[in-house]
Design an enzyme around this catalytic site. Structure first.
Site, short mmCIF file in Angstrom:
data_model
loop_
_atom_site.label_atom_id
_atom_site.label_comp_id
_atom_site.label_asym_id
_atom_site.label_seq_id
_atom_site.Cartn_x
_atom_site.Cartn_y
_atom_site.Cartn_z
N LYS A 107 0.86 -1.19 0.00
CA LYS A 107 0.00 0.00 0.00
C LYS A 107 0.88 1.23 0.00
O LYS A 107 2.02 1.18 0.50
CB LYS A 107 -0.88 0.02 1.26
CG LYS A 107 -2.12 0.85 1.14
CD LYS A 107 -3.17 0.15 0.29
CE LYS A 107 -4.53 0.74 0.37
NZ LYS A 107 -5.56 -0.25 0.04
N GLY A 219 -20.59 6.50 3.56
CA GLY A 219 -19.70 6.91 2.47
C GLY A 219 -20.51 7.09 1.20
O GLY A 219 -21.62 6.54 1.05
N GLY A 221 -18.40 7.54 -1.91
CA GLY A 221 -17.33 7.54 -2.92
C GLY A 221 -17.58 6.41 -3.90
O GLY A 221 -18.69 5.90 -4.04
N ASN A 222 -16.50 6.01 -4.57
CA ASN A 222 -16.62 5.01 -5.63
C ASN A 222 -17.21 3.69 -5.13
O ASN A 222 -18.09 3.11 -5.78
CB ASN A 222 -15.23 4.81 -6.24
CG ASN A 222 -15.27 3.83 -7.37
OD1 ASN A 222 -14.87 2.68 -7.23
ND2 ASN A 222 -15.80 4.25 -8.50
#
Ligand code: GLU
Length: 428
Positions: A107, A219, A221-222
Site C-alpha cells: 500500500k 460513504g 465515494g466510488n
C-alpha cells in the site's frame, strides 16, 4: 483500542495475533507475517501553481510478496500515517490470498488533501511519487492502484512517469488505469459490485430475499456508489448514505425513508463523493449527523468509507433489526466492536473479503495488459462474480464447520495460504 488512540496497524496486528494463536503458527512465520517486509518513506517536493514549493510526505509499504508481486492502492489523505499504510498493506496481503490471486500485499500514500490541489499540482505530485519509487515498484515487484481520493487519471500520470524513466512501455505496472489506456472495463464498478456479490450470497444462505431488505451505507465515494447501484438493482432499499463535508469538516447522513435515488444524488455530488446539503434538502432528504447511518432501522449495514467507524462507542448505536454487515471499507470495525457483534449474532462479511472485488479486477486488468487483449465488460464482471462468490462460500463454509466468526474464518484461510507460500519458498 478506543477511537482517541486508534492505531490501524496495532489493530491489524491484534487481528493477526489472535488467528496466529488459533493456527498455532510457529515463531518465525509469525515474525515474518505480522510486520511489513519492506517500507519506503520519502519526501516529494512539488512546484505549486503559484511558483512556491511544497514538500509532501510519501509512503510505500510492501508487506509480503510470498504469493506474487505486492499489490495495493495509493491513498491521498490529510490524515495518512505510516501505521495506516502498514495496516492497509497487511490487509492487502490477506485480501489477495482470500480470493486466491497470485499477488502479495502493499500500500502507498501521500499526506495531502487533494481538495486543495489543482489538477496540475496533483499531476506533479503523482510524478514525484513515482520518481521516488521507480526503482522499487514494477509489474514483477509491486503494482500500485487507486485508493481513497486517487483515480484513473492519477494512475495514468504515474504510468507515464514510470515509462518515461524506464524508457519502455509497462502497461502492467499499475492498475485502475482509464479504459482505452490499458484499463479494464468494470474496474470502476468492481469494488462496490464485489461487496454486493458477497452480500447476495450471504442473503441466499440465510434464505432472505434482497427485495425484503433495507440497508444503510456509510460513504458516497466510488465503492459506496456502485454498491448502492447493484444492491438496488437486486431489489434492496437503501435508506441513507453518509459523506464527508469539506466545507464544514464533518460528515452528514442523507436519508430518504422510502429509498434514496442514486442518480439524483450523483448529480449533486462532487468528485470526492461530497453531497451538496442545500440541494439534497430541496430534494426531500433529511440531513442528519454523520454517525446517524449506523443507528437506522435497517437489516444491513455497509460501512464504505474509512477505518475505525464501527468501534466500541458507535457499535452501541446499531439498530436492533441489523442482521448483516458488509464491509466495503478497509478496517472499518475494531476488535472491541467485533466482540459486540459476535455477541449480537450479526453476520459480518469482513473487509478483506467483501471489498476484494477491486483488486481482483486489478488482477484481471494485469492479465489483459499482459495479453494485450481486452475483454468485454460482461466477461470481466462474470469472472469477478465467480471469484467473489467462491471466496465467500469457502469462508462461510469454514465459519460454519469450525463455528468461527466470519472475520476469523477469512483470516484462517488467508494466513494459512501466505504461511504455506513462505514455507514452500523456504523462507521459514
Ligand atoms: N485500493 C484498493 C483496495 O484497497 C484496490 C487495490 C488494487 O486494486 O490493487 O483493495
Amino acid at each position: 483500542m478506543e477511537s482517541k488512540t486508534f492505531n490501524p496497524f496495532a489493530m491489524a496486528q491484534h487481528q493477526f495475533d489472535q488467528v496466529a494463536d488459533l493456527l498455532d503458527l510457529d515463531v518465525p512465520t509469525r515474525d515474518l507475517l505480522r510486520a511489513p517486509m519492506r517500507e519506503f518513506h520519502f519526501l516529494i517536493p512539488v512546484r505549486m501553481d503559484d511558483g512556491s514549493v511544497r514538500v509532501f510526505r510519501g509512503y510505500r509499504v510492501q508487506h509480503n510478496d510470498a504469493r506474487g508481486p505486492c499489490k495495493g492502492g495509493i491513498r491521498f489523505h490529510p490524515q495518512e500515517t505510516a501505521d495506516t499504510v502498514r495496516a492497509l498493506a497487511m490487509w492487502m496481503t490477506w485480501k489477495c490470498a482470500v480470493v486466491d490471486i497470485p499477488l502479495g500485499g502493499g500500500k502507498g500514500g501521500v499526506v495531502c488533501d487533494p481538495h486543495n490541489l489543482s489538477q496540475r499540482e496533483q499531476e506533479r505530485l503523482c510524478r514525484g511519487w513515482i520518481r521516488q519509487m521507480a526503482k522499487n515498484v514494477g509489474p514483477l515487484e509491486d503494482v500500485p492502484a487507486p485508493d481513497v481520493m486517487t483515480n484513473p487519471q492519477h494512475m495514468l500520470w504515474m504510468l507515464d512517469e514510470y515509462e518515461t524513466i524506464h524508457g519502455k512501455k509497462y502497461p502492467g505496472f499499475i492498475t485502475g488505469k482509464p479504459v482505452g489506456m490499458g484499463g479494464s472495463l468494470g474496474r470502476t464498478e468492481a469494488t462496490g459490485y464485489g461487496v454486493i456479490y458477497t452480500l447476495r450470497e450471504a442473503l441466499k444462505e440465510q434464505d432472505i430475499r434482497p427485495e425484503d431488505t433495507t440497508a444503510a451505507v456509510q460513504g458516497f465515494g466510488n465503492v459506496s456508489q456502485f454498491a448502492v447501484d447493484l444492491y438496488q438493482r437486486l431489489g434492496g432499499t437503501v435508506v441513507c448514505v453518509s459523506c464527508w463535508d469539506q466545507a464544514d469538516q464533518t460528515s452528514y447522513t442523507f436519508r430518504k425513508a422510502q429509498g434514496i435515488h442514486l442518480a439524483e444524488l450523483r448529480e449533486i455530488t462532487d468528485r470526492f463523493g461530497g453531497i451538496d446539503k442545500a440541494k439534497a434538502k430541496a430534494m426531500g432528504y433529511d440531513v442528519l449527523p454523520g454517525d446517524a447511518w449506523i443507528a437506522q432501522d435497517v437489516d444491513i449495514l455497509i460501512p464504505a468509507a474509512l477505518e475505525n467507524q464501527v468501534n466500541g462507542e458507535t457499535v452501541q448505536k446499531i439498530g436492533p433489526k441489523v442482521r448483516i454487515m458488509a464491509e466495503g471499507a478497509n478496517g472499518p470495525t475494531t476488535p472491541e466492536a467485533d466482540a459486540f457483534m459476535k455477541e449480537r449474532g450479526i453476520f459480518v462479511i469482513p473487509d478483506f473479503l467483501a471489498n476484494a472485488g477491486g483488486v481482483t479486477c486489478s488482477y484481471f486488468e494485469q492479465v489483459q495488459c499482459n495479453m494485450n487483449y481486452f475483454w468485454e465488460k460482461d466477461e470481466v464482471l462474470g469472472r469477478l462474480d465467480q471469484k467473489m462468490t467462491s471466496a465467500f462460500l469457502a469462508v462461510s463454509d469454514l465459519a460454519r464447520r469450525k463455528k468461527l466468526y466470519m472475520r476469523d474464518a477469512a483470516y484462517v484461510i488467508s494466513i494459512s495460504r501466505v504461511a504455506q507460500a513462505s514455507r514452500d519458498r523456504g523462507w521459514v
